[in-house]
Design a protein around this motif. Structure first.
Motif, mmCIF file in Angstrom:
data_model
loop_
_atom_site.group_PDB
_atom_site.id
_atom_site.type_symbol
_atom_site.label_atom_id
_atom_site.label_comp_id
_atom_site.label_asym_id
_atom_site.label_seq_id
_atom_site.Cartn_x
_atom_site.Cartn_y
_atom_site.Cartn_z
ATOM 1 N N SER A 60 -10.426 -14.937 6.310
ATOM 2 C CA SER A 60 -10.742 -14.854 4.885
ATOM 3 C C SER A 60 -9.466 -14.549 4.111
ATOM 4 O O SER A 60 -8.423 -14.236 4.693
ATOM 5 N N PHE A 61 -9.568 -14.683 2.794
ATOM 6 C CA PHE A 61 -8.426 -14.418 1.913
ATOM 7 C C PHE A 61 -8.988 -13.884 0.609
ATOM 8 O O PHE A 61 -9.912 -14.458 0.045
ATOM 9 N N TRP A 62 -8.437 -12.757 0.161
ATOM 10 C CA TRP A 62 -8.907 -12.117 -1.067
ATOM 11 C C TRP A 62 -7.777 -12.016 -2.081
ATOM 12 O O TRP A 62 -6.595 -11.963 -1.719
ATOM 13 N N VAL A 63 -8.169 -11.960 -3.338
ATOM 14 C CA VAL A 63 -7.223 -11.672 -4.413
ATOM 15 C C VAL A 63 -7.755 -10.507 -5.221
ATOM 16 O O VAL A 63 -8.974 -10.266 -5.278
ATOM 17 N N VAL A 99 -4.351 -10.702 -0.069
ATOM 18 C CA VAL A 99 -4.281 -10.386 1.360
ATOM 19 C C VAL A 99 -5.130 -11.405 2.111
ATOM 20 O O VAL A 99 -6.126 -11.906 1.575
ATOM 21 N N GLY A 100 -4.722 -11.719 3.321
ATOM 22 C CA GLY A 100 -5.487 -12.635 4.150
ATOM 23 C C GLY A 100 -5.669 -12.071 5.540
ATOM 24 O O GLY A 100 -5.024 -11.093 5.927
ATOM 25 N N CYS A 101 -6.555 -12.696 6.323
ATOM 26 C CA CYS A 101 -6.730 -12.277 7.706
ATOM 27 C C CYS A 101 -7.225 -13.452 8.533
ATOM 28 O O CYS A 101 -7.913 -14.344 8.024
ATOM 29 N N LEU A 102 -6.852 -13.443 9.808
ATOM 30 C CA LEU A 102 -7.249 -14.481 10.751
ATOM 31 C C LEU A 102 -7.540 -13.857 12.107
ATOM 32 O O LEU A 102 -6.909 -12.857 12.476
ATOM 33 N N GLN A 110 -6.146 -10.233 12.505
ATOM 34 C CA GLN A 110 -4.791 -9.901 12.052
ATOM 35 C C GLN A 110 -4.687 -10.031 10.543
ATOM 36 O O GLN A 110 -5.146 -11.016 9.948
ATOM 37 N N LEU A 111 -4.078 -9.043 9.925
ATOM 38 C CA LEU A 111 -3.883 -9.005 8.480
ATOM 39 C C LEU A 111 -2.560 -9.683 8.131
ATOM 40 O O LEU A 111 -1.549 -9.471 8.792
ATOM 41 N N PHE A 112 -2.580 -10.489 7.063
ATOM 42 C CA PHE A 112 -1.387 -11.206 6.623
ATOM 43 C C PHE A 112 -1.187 -11.070 5.112
ATOM 44 O O PHE A 112 -2.143 -10.966 4.348
ATOM 45 N N HIS A 113 0.071 -11.112 4.704
ATOM 46 C CA HIS A 113 0.470 -11.331 3.305
ATOM 47 C C HIS A 113 -0.103 -10.335 2.301
ATOM 48 O O HIS A 113 -0.498 -10.725 1.191
ATOM 49 N N LEU A 114 -0.170 -9.071 2.665
ATOM 50 C CA LEU A 114 -0.583 -8.078 1.676
ATOM 51 C C LEU A 114 0.504 -7.962 0.607
ATOM 52 O O LEU A 114 1.670 -7.725 0.918
ATOM 53 N N SER A 115 0.112 -8.128 -0.642
ATOM 54 C CA SER A 115 1.088 -8.041 -1.735
ATOM 55 C C SER A 115 0.376 -7.671 -3.029
ATOM 56 O O SER A 115 -0.757 -8.108 -3.275
ATOM 57 N N VAL A 116 1.049 -6.861 -3.834
ATOM 58 C CA VAL A 116 0.546 -6.482 -5.158
ATOM 59 C C VAL A 116 1.699 -6.654 -6.138
ATOM 60 O O VAL A 116 2.838 -6.282 -5.839
ATOM 61 N N ALA A 172 -7.418 -1.134 -1.649
ATOM 62 C CA ALA A 172 -8.670 -1.861 -1.802
ATOM 63 C C ALA A 172 -8.627 -3.196 -1.049
ATOM 64 O O ALA A 172 -9.621 -3.615 -0.439
ATOM 65 N N LEU A 173 -7.488 -3.861 -1.066
ATOM 66 C CA LEU A 173 -7.345 -5.117 -0.345
ATOM 67 C C LEU A 173 -7.403 -4.896 1.163
ATOM 68 O O LEU A 173 -8.046 -5.673 1.889
ATOM 69 N N VAL A 174 -6.753 -3.846 1.642
ATOM 70 C CA VAL A 174 -6.806 -3.545 3.075
ATOM 71 C C VAL A 174 -8.230 -3.189 3.483
ATOM 72 O O VAL A 174 -8.713 -3.613 4.546
ATOM 73 N N ARG A 175 -8.931 -2.434 2.647
ATOM 74 C CA ARG A 175 -10.323 -2.094 2.954
ATOM 75 C C ARG A 175 -11.192 -3.345 3.031
ATOM 76 O O ARG A 175 -12.132 -3.404 3.831
ATOM 77 N N ALA A 176 -10.884 -4.342 2.204
ATOM 78 C CA ALA A 176 -11.645 -5.592 2.258
ATOM 79 C C ALA A 176 -11.477 -6.258 3.619
ATOM 80 O O ALA A 176 -12.441 -6.773 4.196
ATOM 81 N N VAL A 177 -10.255 -6.228 4.146
ATOM 82 C CA VAL A 177 -10.003 -6.800 5.469
ATOM 83 C C VAL A 177 -10.741 -5.996 6.541
ATOM 84 O O VAL A 177 -11.392 -6.561 7.430
ATOM 85 N N LEU A 178 -10.649 -4.674 6.464
ATOM 86 C CA LEU A 178 -11.299 -3.825 7.462
ATOM 87 C C LEU A 178 -12.822 -4.012 7.442
ATOM 88 O O LEU A 178 -13.455 -4.104 8.503
ATOM 89 N N GLN A 179 -13.390 -4.076 6.257
ATOM 90 C CA GLN A 179 -14.838 -4.256 6.153
ATOM 91 C C GLN A 179 -15.264 -5.612 6.713
ATOM 92 O O GLN A 179 -16.256 -5.723 7.447
#
Length: 227
Positions: free
Chosen positions: A107-110, A121-124, A137-143, A155-162
């Motif tokens: 998934s990928f969130w903004v 942030v994205g994850c695969l 795996q978490l990728f490209h976290l940026s603010v 909040a973006l990291v929590r989205a990946v964890l959830q």
């Protein structure tokens, strides 16, 4: 503090996401330059070369000019790892985010604020996780620099964890360099554990060397509470 929302990536976000990703990566150049300057090999180079010029030519002016051009060269070299990473990403996973993430069991969130993308942030899934586990795996976290300090990265990291927990993954893993100290602080504060590191060599093999750190967040099997 402007309000923001975390939502899944949409195709209309691509231009803003790519622009923020590119700018965010290049923001690490000054830190990389400072890191390179403090390496023993760099200090030796900045001492030996000008001294040799003075001993050979007797000119302190040439020595000063030499130091200036060496610093300029090092500044340019410090850009290379990040320029190369951005170029590679824009030709691979970031070229088509929907295909690379949303259609690949990730998934990928903004983070959006005032109709502007201010975080991402994205994850695969990890293809060959160790010990038969199931890892994301978490990728490209940026603010964006104007929106930091508002809790968006967390909040973006929590989205990946959830997302990973809901999909039945046992761990979330990621990699970041020693240069990205704010990211390291964030991950450790959120419960990620260091699991190893390796030396990343770039551009001038005997000069620019820094470590990439592996992190992992593991979900206890009995965990029931919300992240």
């Amino acid at each position: 503090m402007a309000p923001y929302q975390i939502r899944q990536y949409q195709e209309r976000d691509h231009t803003q996401v790519v622009d923020m990703f590119s700018r965010g990566m290049m923001e690490h150049v000054p830190a990389c330059f400072r890191y390179v300057l403090l390496l023993p090999k760099t200090l030796l180079l900045l001492f030996v070369v000008p001294l040799t010029i003075v001993l050979v030519s007797g000119s302190w002016l040439l020595a000063v000019l030499c130091i200036f051009f060496l610093l300029l060269l090092l500044r340019l070299l410090a850009r290379q790892p990040f320029k190369e990473y951005v170029a590679m990403s824009l030709q691979t996973d970031m070229a088509d985010i929907t295909k690379s993430y949303l259609n690949a069991h990730g998934s990928f969130w903004v983070a959006e604020s005032g109709e502007q993308v201010v975080g991402m942030v994205g994850c695969l899934p990890v293809k060959d996780p160790p010990l038969g586990g199931k890892q994301m795996q978490l990728f490209h976290l940026s603010v964006s620099s104007q929106h930091r300090g508002q809790g968006i990265a967390k909040a973006l990291v929590r989205a990946v964890l959830q997302f990973a927990r809901d999909q039945g993954y046992s761990d979330v893993v990621l990699e970041t360099s020693v240069i990205q100290q704010s990211a390291i602080t964030l991950y450790e504060a959120m419960g990620f554990q260091r699991t190893g590191k390796y030396a990343e060599v770039s551009v001038v093999k005997w000069l620019i060397v820094f470590s990439v750190i592996h992190f992992m967040y593991s979900f206890p099997s009995a965990q029931k509470h919300e992240l």
